[in-house]
Enzyme design. Structure first.
Site, PDB file in Angstrom:
ATOM      1  N   PRO A  30      47.934  -3.211  32.144  1.00  0.00           N
ATOM      2  CA  PRO A  30      46.676  -2.552  31.771  1.00  0.00           C
ATOM      3  C   PRO A  30      46.641  -2.158  30.304  1.00  0.00           C
ATOM      4  O   PRO A  30      47.618  -1.629  29.761  1.00  0.00           O
ATOM      5  CB  PRO A  30      46.644  -1.325  32.683  1.00  0.00           C
ATOM      6  CG  PRO A  30      47.395  -1.763  33.900  1.00  0.00           C
ATOM      7  CD  PRO A  30      48.499  -2.649  33.388  1.00  0.00           C
ATOM      8  N   CYS A  31      45.481  -2.423  29.680  1.00  0.00           N
ATOM      9  CA  CYS A  31      45.405  -2.327  28.218  1.00  0.00           C
ATOM     10  C   CYS A  31      44.482  -1.223  27.722  1.00  0.00           C
ATOM     11  O   CYS A  31      44.251  -1.108  26.525  1.00  0.00           O
ATOM     12  CB  CYS A  31      44.921  -3.657  27.648  1.00  0.00           C
ATOM     13  SG  CYS A  31      43.248  -4.111  28.185  1.00  0.00           S
ATOM     14  N   GLN A  32      43.933  -0.395  28.616  1.00  0.00           N
ATOM     15  CA  GLN A  32      42.902   0.549  28.178  1.00  0.00           C
ATOM     16  C   GLN A  32      43.371   1.478  27.062  1.00  0.00           C
ATOM     17  O   GLN A  32      42.583   1.886  26.214  1.00  0.00           O
ATOM     18  CB  GLN A  32      42.408   1.380  29.370  1.00  0.00           C
ATOM     19  CG  GLN A  32      41.544   0.603  30.347  1.00  0.00           C
ATOM     20  CD  GLN A  32      42.361  -0.102  31.414  1.00  0.00           C
ATOM     21  OE1 GLN A  32      43.540  -0.372  31.225  1.00  0.00           O
ATOM     22  NE2 GLN A  32      41.738  -0.424  32.530  1.00  0.00           N
ATOM     23  N   PHE A  74      45.275   0.747  24.615  1.00  0.00           N
ATOM     24  CA  PHE A  74      45.368   0.023  23.346  1.00  0.00           C
ATOM     25  C   PHE A  74      44.005  -0.459  22.859  1.00  0.00           C
ATOM     26  O   PHE A  74      43.805  -0.743  21.693  1.00  0.00           O
ATOM     27  CB  PHE A  74      46.247  -1.217  23.490  1.00  0.00           C
ATOM     28  CG  PHE A  74      47.608  -0.961  24.046  1.00  0.00           C
ATOM     29  CD1 PHE A  74      48.450  -0.021  23.475  1.00  0.00           C
ATOM     30  CD2 PHE A  74      48.064  -1.675  25.136  1.00  0.00           C
ATOM     31  CE1 PHE A  74      49.722   0.196  23.984  1.00  0.00           C
ATOM     32  CE2 PHE A  74      49.334  -1.466  25.652  1.00  0.00           C
ATOM     33  CZ  PHE A  74      50.159  -0.524  25.068  1.00  0.00           C
ATOM     34  N   ASN A 132      47.781  -9.245  26.549  1.00  0.00           N
ATOM     35  CA  ASN A 132      47.246  -7.916  26.279  1.00  0.00           C
ATOM     36  C   ASN A 132      46.233  -8.007  25.140  1.00  0.00           C
ATOM     37  O   ASN A 132      46.021  -9.074  24.562  1.00  0.00           O
ATOM     38  CB  ASN A 132      48.367  -6.922  25.936  1.00  0.00           C
ATOM     39  CG  ASN A 132      48.099  -5.546  26.525  1.00  0.00           C
ATOM     40  OD1 ASN A 132      47.156  -4.879  26.134  1.00  0.00           O
ATOM     41  ND2 ASN A 132      48.922  -5.125  27.484  1.00  0.00           N
TER      42      ASN A 132
END
EC number: 2.1.1.37
Length: 306
Positions: free
Chosen positions: A74-76, A78, A113
């Protein structure tokens, strides 16, 4: 080649690598809504597991003896559309991914990502873990619009191979990049029945109306109706009164999910699944580059053996 997909979500990366010729033997995630959708669309197992628990995850994954591990932690934390603050907790999942890979030791791995992850401490720690485990790494930011996806979406891919030199896959990843970005019309033609559509801008200094003759902006995990207070923007190609928002299903097409792919659940969950997914054709593009490299290597090894 057997492949396990970590943080698989609803299955964009699984489907893309499956289309590239890999045998996906399991998906793993901890999001019940996405697990349900994944299970409806694939025949192999989907396992509910918190990947923060590295030791338990390693036991589960090692049982499949994968040749390849793929995944998009999960990239939220960044993301430029999110908090851009890696102290919020989810950033550690990239490090967990690197720890899992380093312990299972498949011959290959792929981590996806957002492009901005490369500026973070978590990313540097993950890269250090991969190198310590003996992986040579290709690190490349790809724009989905040049990889068969009608959407501007820049993503970092880290591809690892045991005992390989760094940058081993650079040439294959660049080989089939398009010369021009793909528009929605290039991919879907006139099937949407519209020439323009609305997407809520991140701020009102940006336009909200877009043409199907350009790549879509990045499909996000949230979508909202046209705000009553939106008064238009000088760069909107047509007045906002003449357009509508895309439906979740239409947004899934722009993520290159096929029409046959089934989504169920509340609108918020479905939008999150679609927006957080790796576009199917982007995953296929990366998977195909890796498959070409593997096949070329095997062919060369066989010739040398003879």
């Amino acid at each position: 080649m057997k492949c396990v997909d970590l943080f698989c979500g609803c299955g964009g990366m699984s489907l893309g690598f499956q289309k590239a010729g890999f045998n996906i033997v399991a998906g793993i995630d901890n999001w019940k809504s996405a697990i349900r959708v994944y299970g409806m669309n694939f025949n192999h197992p989907i396992i509910e597991q918190d990947l923060l628990d590295v030791d338990e995850a390693v036991k589960i994954i090692a049982a499949y003896a994968p040749d390849l591990i793929i995944g998009g932690p999960p990239c939220q934390d960044f993301s430029t559309a999110g908090y851009q603050d890696e102290s919020r907790g989810r950033a550690i999942l990239s490090v967990c991914y690197s720890q899992i890979v380093s312990k299972v030791k498949p011959k290959y791995f792929v981590m996806e990502n957002v492009a901005t992850i490369r500026n973070t401490t978590s990313f540097r720690n993950a890269i250090a873990n991969f190198h310590t485990a003996g992986y040579g790494l290709t690190q490349m930011v790809l724009d989905a619009a040049y990889c068969g996806v009608p959407q501007t979406r820049k993503r970092m891919f880290v591809v690892g191979m045991l005992d390989a030199p760094d940058s081993f896959l650079d040439e294959e990843l660049r080989r089939n990049l398009s010369q021009t970005p793909m528009s929605i019309h290039d991919y879907l033609g006139d099937s949407l029945g519209i020439g323009y559509y609305f997407r809520v801008p991140t701020n009102y200094s940006r336009r909200g109306v877009f043409s199907i003759y350009e790549p879509s902006m990045t499909i996000r995990g949230v979508d909202r109706p046209i705000p009553k207070g939106y008064k238009g923007h000088p760069n909107d190609p047509v007045p906002v009164e003449q357009v509508r928002c895309l439906t979740p299903k239409e947004r899934s097409y722009i993520q290159t999910f096929p029409e046959s792919f089934q989504f169920v659940g509340g609108k918020s969950d479905v939008n999150s699944m679609i927006g957080n997914a790796v576009p199917v054709n982007l995953a296929k593009y990366v998977g195909s580059a890796l498959m070409r490299y593997i096949m070329s290597n095997e062919s060369r090894d066989n010739n040398e053996g003879n």
